[in-house]
Design a protein around this motif. Sequence first.
Motif, PDB file in Angstrom:
ATOM      1  N   LEU A  63     -72.231 -21.014   0.960  1.00 24.61           N
ATOM      2  CA  LEU A  63     -71.627 -21.913  -0.022  1.00 24.61           C
ATOM      3  C   LEU A  63     -70.114 -21.986   0.168  1.00 24.61           C
ATOM      4  N   SER A  64     -69.488 -20.860   0.395  1.00 23.24           N
ATOM      5  CA  SER A  64     -68.040 -20.826   0.591  1.00 23.24           C
ATOM      6  C   SER A  64     -67.634 -21.628   1.821  1.00 23.24           C
ATOM      7  N   VAL A  65     -68.391 -21.488   2.906  1.00 20.68           N
ATOM      8  CA  VAL A  65     -68.093 -22.240   4.128  1.00 20.68           C
ATOM      9  C   VAL A  65     -68.194 -23.737   3.860  1.00 20.68           C
ATOM     10  N   MET A  66     -69.221 -24.155   3.154  1.00 17.03           N
ATOM     11  CA  MET A  66     -69.367 -25.582   2.850  1.00 17.03           C
ATOM     12  C   MET A  66     -68.169 -26.105   2.059  1.00 17.03           C
ATOM     13  N   ILE A  67     -67.731 -25.354   1.082  1.00 17.59           N
ATOM     14  CA  ILE A  67     -66.604 -25.788   0.250  1.00 17.59           C
ATOM     15  C   ILE A  67     -65.315 -25.828   1.062  1.00 17.59           C
ATOM     16  N   TYR A  68     -65.038 -24.764   1.828  1.00 13.68           N
ATOM     17  CA  TYR A  68     -63.822 -24.730   2.635  1.00 13.68           C
ATOM     18  C   TYR A  68     -63.858 -25.792   3.733  1.00 13.68           C
ATOM     19  N   ALA A  69     -65.016 -26.045   4.311  1.00 17.03           N
ATOM     20  CA  ALA A  69     -65.141 -27.096   5.335  1.00 17.03           C
ATOM     21  C   ALA A  69     -64.888 -28.462   4.720  1.00 17.03           C
ATOM     22  N   PHE A  70     -65.423 -28.699   3.549  1.00 15.00           N
ATOM     23  CA  PHE A  70     -65.202 -29.971   2.847  1.00 15.00           C
ATOM     24  C   PHE A  70     -63.710 -30.200   2.589  1.00 15.00           C
ATOM     25  N   LYS A  71     -63.002 -29.103   2.300  1.00 19.08           N
ATOM     26  CA  LYS A  71     -61.558 -29.193   2.050  1.00 19.08           C
ATOM     27  C   LYS A  71     -60.749 -29.186   3.352  1.00 19.08           C
ATOM     28  N   LYS A  72     -61.447 -29.150   4.487  1.00 23.50           N
ATOM     29  CA  LYS A  72     -60.823 -29.135   5.812  1.00 23.50           C
ATOM     30  C   LYS A  72     -59.866 -27.958   5.980  1.00 23.50           C
ATOM     31  N   GLN A  73     -60.301 -26.787   5.526  1.00 25.24           N
ATOM     32  CA  GLN A  73     -59.475 -25.597   5.614  1.00 25.24           C
ATOM     33  C   GLN A  73     -60.038 -24.574   6.594  1.00 25.24           C
ATOM     34  N   ILE A  74     -60.833 -25.046   7.542  1.00 26.74           N
ATOM     35  CA  ILE A  74     -61.412 -24.144   8.540  1.00 26.74           C
ATOM     36  C   ILE A  74     -60.964 -24.603   9.920  1.00 26.74           C
ATOM     37  N   LYS A  75     -60.452 -23.665  10.705  1.00 23.04           N
ATOM     38  CA  LYS A  75     -60.111 -23.923  12.096  1.00 23.04           C
ATOM     39  C   LYS A  75     -61.316 -23.484  12.932  1.00 23.04           C
ATOM     40  N   TRP A  76     -62.134 -24.447  13.343  1.00 22.09           N
ATOM     41  CA  TRP A  76     -63.426 -24.150  13.944  1.00 22.09           C
ATOM     42  C   TRP A  76     -63.321 -23.391  15.265  1.00 22.09           C
ATOM     43  N   LYS A  77     -62.305 -23.664  16.093  1.00 20.05           N
ATOM     44  CA  LYS A  77     -62.154 -22.922  17.353  1.00 20.05           C
ATOM     45  C   LYS A  77     -61.921 -21.437  17.077  1.00 20.05           C
ATOM     46  N   THR A  78     -61.081 -21.169  16.100  1.00 22.60           N
ATOM     47  CA  THR A  78     -60.816 -19.781  15.714  1.00 22.60           C
ATOM     48  C   THR A  78     -62.079 -19.129  15.173  1.00 22.60           C
ATOM     49  N   VAL A  79     -62.806 -19.852  14.318  1.00 27.82           N
ATOM     50  CA  VAL A  79     -64.038 -19.327  13.722  1.00 27.82           C
ATOM     51  C   VAL A  79     -65.048 -18.960  14.805  1.00 27.82           C
ATOM     52  N   LEU A  80     -65.228 -19.853  15.774  1.00 27.60           N
ATOM     53  CA  LEU A  80     -66.219 -19.605  16.820  1.00 27.60           C
ATOM     54  C   LEU A  80     -65.853 -18.382  17.653  1.00 27.60           C
ATOM     55  N   LEU A  81     -64.583 -18.220  17.978  1.00 34.12           N
ATOM     56  CA  LEU A  81     -64.147 -17.041  18.727  1.00 34.12           C
ATOM     57  C   LEU A  81     -64.361 -15.772  17.910  1.00 34.12           C
ATOM     58  N   LEU A  82     -63.964 -15.810  16.648  1.00 30.00           N
ATOM     59  CA  LEU A  82     -64.148 -14.644  15.774  1.00 30.00           C
ATOM     60  C   LEU A  82     -65.625 -14.337  15.553  1.00 30.00           C
ATOM     61  N   ALA A  83     -66.439 -15.376  15.370  1.00 31.91           N
ATOM     62  CA  ALA A  83     -67.874 -15.164  15.137  1.00 31.91           C
ATOM     63  C   ALA A  83     -68.536 -14.555  16.366  1.00 31.91           C
ATOM     64  N   ALA A  84     -68.190 -15.044  17.535  1.00 34.29           N
ATOM     65  CA  ALA A  84     -68.789 -14.501  18.762  1.00 34.29           C
ATOM     66  C   ALA A  84     -68.419 -13.035  18.941  1.00 34.29           C
ATOM     67  N   SER A  85     -67.147 -12.711  18.752  1.00 33.60           N
ATOM     68  CA  SER A  85     -66.747 -11.305  18.893  1.00 33.60           C
ATOM     69  C   SER A  85     -67.303 -10.463  17.741  1.00 33.60           C
ATOM     70  N   GLY A  86     -67.435 -11.065  16.563  1.00 37.44           N
ATOM     71  CA  GLY A  86     -68.026 -10.354  15.431  1.00 37.44           C
ATOM     72  C   GLY A  86     -69.493 -10.014  15.649  1.00 37.44           C
ATOM     73  N   LEU A  87     -70.225 -10.913  16.305  1.00 27.21           N
ATOM     74  CA  LEU A  87     -71.629 -10.624  16.617  1.00 27.21           C
ATOM     75  C   LEU A  87     -71.746  -9.436  17.564  1.00 27.21           C
ATOM     76  N   VAL A  88     -70.887  -9.391  18.563  1.00 28.98           N
ATOM     77  CA  VAL A  88     -70.873  -8.238  19.471  1.00 28.98           C
ATOM     78  C   VAL A  88     -70.534  -6.975  18.690  1.00 28.98           C
ATOM     79  N   GLY A  89     -69.519  -7.079  17.814  1.00 28.17           N
ATOM     80  CA  GLY A  89     -69.141  -5.939  16.981  1.00 28.17           C
ATOM     81  C   GLY A  89     -70.264  -5.489  16.055  1.00 28.17           C
ATOM     82  N   ALA A  90     -71.032  -6.441  15.541  1.00 28.13           N
ATOM     83  CA  ALA A  90     -72.154  -6.093  14.656  1.00 28.13           C
ATOM     84  C   ALA A  90     -73.212  -5.293  15.412  1.00 28.13           C
ATOM     85  N   PHE A  91     -73.548  -5.728  16.614  1.00 25.12           N
ATOM     86  CA  PHE A  91     -74.510  -4.965  17.418  1.00 25.12           C
ATOM     87  C   PHE A  91     -73.986  -3.565  17.709  1.00 25.12           C
TER      88      PHE A  91
END
Length: 121
Positions: free
Chosen positions: A54-82
């Motif tokens: 829900l938070s992502v949807m709201i922040y995306a609607f407000k155009k407050q997400i830098k998607w390139k940064t998110v994708l890099l952080l998410a990819a490294s976060g997945l490795v960190g989670a494992f």
Amino acid sequence: MIWDIIAGLLSGIIGAMGLGGGAVLLIYLSLIKGTDQLKAQGINLLFFIPVAALSVMIYAFKKQIKWKTVLLLAASGLVGAFLGVWLTGIIGAKVVGKIFGGLLIAAGVWQVISAFRTNTN
């Protein structure tokens, strides 16, 4: 049951603000409810799926997400989670709980120091 609702509400509010609502929920589950650390972490992770969505949807609607940064952080976060799950299996719940407590104390000390630095400048 009312305390569960209050803890969930506070965790959701703080989490949606990006301020670490998981810490609130983990403290509540482990200290107040007596849930062991690994179960509390699992509950916390499941809890934040709908809150984060829900938070992502709201922040995306407000155009407050830098998607390139998110994708890099998410990819490294997945490795960190494992790595984190693997490491937790090795060191055990008691050590994980002590590490979590130590990080909370360190974060609190850092905030106090930062507040004093801000007030003296």
